[in-house]
Design a protein around this motif. Structure first.
Motif, mmCIF file in Angstrom:
data_model
loop_
_atom_site.group_PDB
_atom_site.id
_atom_site.type_symbol
_atom_site.label_atom_id
_atom_site.label_comp_id
_atom_site.label_asym_id
_atom_site.label_seq_id
_atom_site.Cartn_x
_atom_site.Cartn_y
_atom_site.Cartn_z
ATOM 1 N N LYS A 26 0.803 -1.246 -0.091
ATOM 2 C CA LYS A 26 -0.134 0.066 -0.009
ATOM 3 C C LYS A 26 0.812 1.061 -0.135
ATOM 4 O O LYS A 26 0.724 2.188 -0.780
ATOM 5 C CB LYS A 26 -1.090 0.033 1.310
ATOM 6 C CG LYS A 26 -2.097 -1.080 1.169
ATOM 7 C CD LYS A 26 -3.069 -0.827 2.271
ATOM 8 C CE LYS A 26 -2.479 -1.225 3.543
ATOM 9 N NZ LYS A 26 -3.356 -1.292 4.778
ATOM 10 N N SER A 30 0.934 4.217 -2.820
ATOM 11 C CA SER A 30 0.824 5.493 -2.526
ATOM 12 C C SER A 30 2.208 6.456 -3.171
ATOM 13 O O SER A 30 1.837 7.522 -3.595
ATOM 14 C CB SER A 30 0.706 5.789 -0.920
ATOM 15 O OG SER A 30 -0.502 5.073 -0.631
ATOM 16 N N LYS A 33 1.738 7.153 -6.411
ATOM 17 C CA LYS A 33 0.528 8.273 -6.890
ATOM 18 C C LYS A 33 1.123 9.709 -6.633
ATOM 19 O O LYS A 33 0.790 10.470 -7.163
ATOM 20 C CB LYS A 33 -0.703 7.943 -5.978
ATOM 21 C CG LYS A 33 -1.490 6.642 -6.835
ATOM 22 C CD LYS A 33 -2.772 6.303 -6.180
ATOM 23 C CE LYS A 33 -3.509 5.277 -6.893
ATOM 24 N NZ LYS A 33 -4.960 5.123 -6.605
ATOM 25 N N GLN A 58 -9.660 -3.299 -2.939
ATOM 26 C CA GLN A 58 -10.150 -2.486 -1.990
ATOM 27 C C GLN A 58 -10.406 -3.081 -0.625
ATOM 28 O O GLN A 58 -10.335 -2.393 0.358
ATOM 29 C CB GLN A 58 -11.492 -1.801 -2.446
ATOM 30 C CG GLN A 58 -11.233 -0.965 -3.873
ATOM 31 C CD GLN A 58 -12.521 -0.788 -4.650
ATOM 32 O OE1 GLN A 58 -13.369 -1.079 -4.256
ATOM 33 N NE2 GLN A 58 -12.123 -0.011 -5.860
ATOM 34 N N GLY A 61 -7.708 -2.758 1.799
ATOM 35 C CA GLY A 61 -7.155 -1.280 2.015
ATOM 36 C C GLY A 61 -6.180 -0.799 0.894
ATOM 37 O O GLY A 61 -5.728 0.437 1.121
ATOM 38 N N ILE A 62 -6.365 -1.105 -0.447
ATOM 39 C CA ILE A 62 -5.538 -0.725 -1.399
ATOM 40 C C ILE A 62 -6.453 -0.093 -2.379
ATOM 41 O O ILE A 62 -7.619 -0.566 -2.770
ATOM 42 C CB ILE A 62 -5.005 -1.877 -2.056
ATOM 43 C CG1 ILE A 62 -3.926 -2.333 -1.321
ATOM 44 C CG2 ILE A 62 -4.208 -1.301 -3.663
ATOM 45 C CD1 ILE A 62 -3.204 -3.541 -1.942
ATOM 46 N N ASP A 63 -6.196 1.335 -2.741
ATOM 47 C CA ASP A 63 -7.064 2.178 -3.356
ATOM 48 C C ASP A 63 -6.968 1.650 -4.974
ATOM 49 O O ASP A 63 -5.723 1.838 -5.419
ATOM 50 C CB ASP A 63 -6.596 3.619 -3.244
ATOM 51 C CG ASP A 63 -7.632 4.434 -4.294
ATOM 52 O OD1 ASP A 63 -8.623 4.228 -4.432
ATOM 53 O OD2 ASP A 63 -6.996 5.773 -4.311
ATOM 54 N N ALA A 64 -7.977 1.152 -5.552
ATOM 55 C CA ALA A 64 -7.721 0.609 -6.829
ATOM 56 C C ALA A 64 -9.032 0.915 -7.314
ATOM 57 O O ALA A 64 -10.086 0.769 -7.046
ATOM 58 C CB ALA A 64 -7.304 -0.837 -6.708
ATOM 59 N N SER A 65 -8.792 1.013 -8.865
ATOM 60 C CA SER A 65 -10.236 1.104 -9.936
ATOM 61 C C SER A 65 -9.887 -0.016 -10.910
ATOM 62 O O SER A 65 -8.685 -0.345 -11.162
ATOM 63 C CB SER A 65 -10.094 2.460 -10.420
ATOM 64 O OG SER A 65 -9.228 2.597 -11.384
ATOM 65 N N GLU A 68 -7.198 0.645 -13.547
ATOM 66 C CA GLU A 68 -5.937 0.205 -13.194
ATOM 67 C C GLU A 68 -5.688 -1.090 -13.300
ATOM 68 O O GLU A 68 -4.389 -1.779 -13.029
ATOM 69 C CB GLU A 68 -5.523 0.653 -11.820
ATOM 70 C CG GLU A 68 -5.720 2.162 -11.429
ATOM 71 C CD GLU A 68 -5.606 2.655 -10.329
ATOM 72 O OE1 GLU A 68 -5.283 3.852 -10.259
ATOM 73 O OE2 GLU A 68 -6.025 1.875 -9.264
#
Length: 260
Positions: A26, A30, A33, A58, A61-65, A68
């Motif tokens: 994570k 970050s 980004k 997600q 706890g990992i910001d992902a879309s 990606e």
């Protein structure tokens, strides 16, 4: 040390293991980004859709879309669309592969298909093997989403798609067209989506046979992380050497922050 404008990141054994994020993953994402360095999750896993992969990340706890994520199913459908759009296909695989094939306009059938596509299928049977082999012997083209012989799970290494495609290939006496890592097909498509040049992009993964060889086959530098499949000892004996080796992504983040 060379700096990179983009990253192609493996998932299993690199970003997560089972249902848990690997320590430091994570923070590394970050950092990318924060530095406005684009990255793409590049996975040989054909079973899940980009949406499902993003949700899984997600939950860790990992910001992902979904934007990606690029899977071997996506690359397979893209490859087939470029060569024979809208043809008939017999599919061995799961929902991620089915979704991509249908969305690209392919017709799924067991009757005289023009292509046989094999992805990981945890309900694989002798009947599916027989249908696939018969179709290929009658002239259908054989495609494998990826060649991984084993996949990491909570129970240890389990049979991967390479095991299934081997059965079909032997039964049909035909070698498949392989789309996923280590082949350059999937890497080329991923670079197009990422928008970076090969010379300025780093492939990151835990597997010498897929991730690291994919870099070598596509003209990209590579980073082997020792958090999954391959060990430092494996690397010493492997014909294709990674550009870099690191214990984990925490160590790599510190190294690139120092620029050494």
């Amino acid at each position: 040390m060379k700096s990179y404008n983009g990253y192609l990141l493996d998932l299993d054994g690199t970003i997560y293991r089972g249902t848990e994020a690997i320590e430091g993953a994570k923070e590394f994402l970050s950092h990318l980004k924060d530095q406005h360095i684009p990255y793409l999750f590049l996975t040989n896993n054909s079973s899940a859709s980009p949406q499902q992969v993003a949700i899984r990340l997600q939950k860790m706890g990992i910001d992902a879309s979904p934007d990606e994520v690029y899977t071997s199913s996506m690359a397979t459908a893209q490859y087939m669309s470029e060569h024979e759009a809208g043809c008939t296909v017999y599919m061995i695989g799961e929902e991620g592969l089915r979704q991509e094939l249908v969305q690209h306009g392919f017709v799924l059938t067991e009757e005289s298909p023009q292509y046989v596509v094999v992805g990981i299928d945890r309900t694989f049977t002798y009947e599916k093997l027989a249908i696939a082999a018969t179709a290929v012997r009658k002239g259908a083209k054989l495609i494998a989403t990826n060649p991984d012989p084993a996949i990491p799970t909570e129970k240890g290494l389990q049979p991967g798609n390479g095991s299934l495609i081997a059965a079909v290939s032997v039964a049909a006496a035909t070698k498949p067209i392989v789309i996923g890592k280590p082949e350059p097909i999937i890497v080329r498509y991923a670079l197009e989506r990422l928008g970076t040049e090969a010379a300025q992009t780093l492939v990151v993964g835990d597997n010498l046979h897929t991730d690291i060889e994919a870099g070598a086959n596509s003209g990209l530098d590579s980073l082997l992380v020792l958090t999954g499949y391959s060990t430092r000892e494996d690397a010493e004996d492997h014909a294709v050497q990674p550009t870099y080796i690191t214990e984990d992504l925490t160590a790599w983040r510190r190294r690139i922050s120092r620029g050494v």
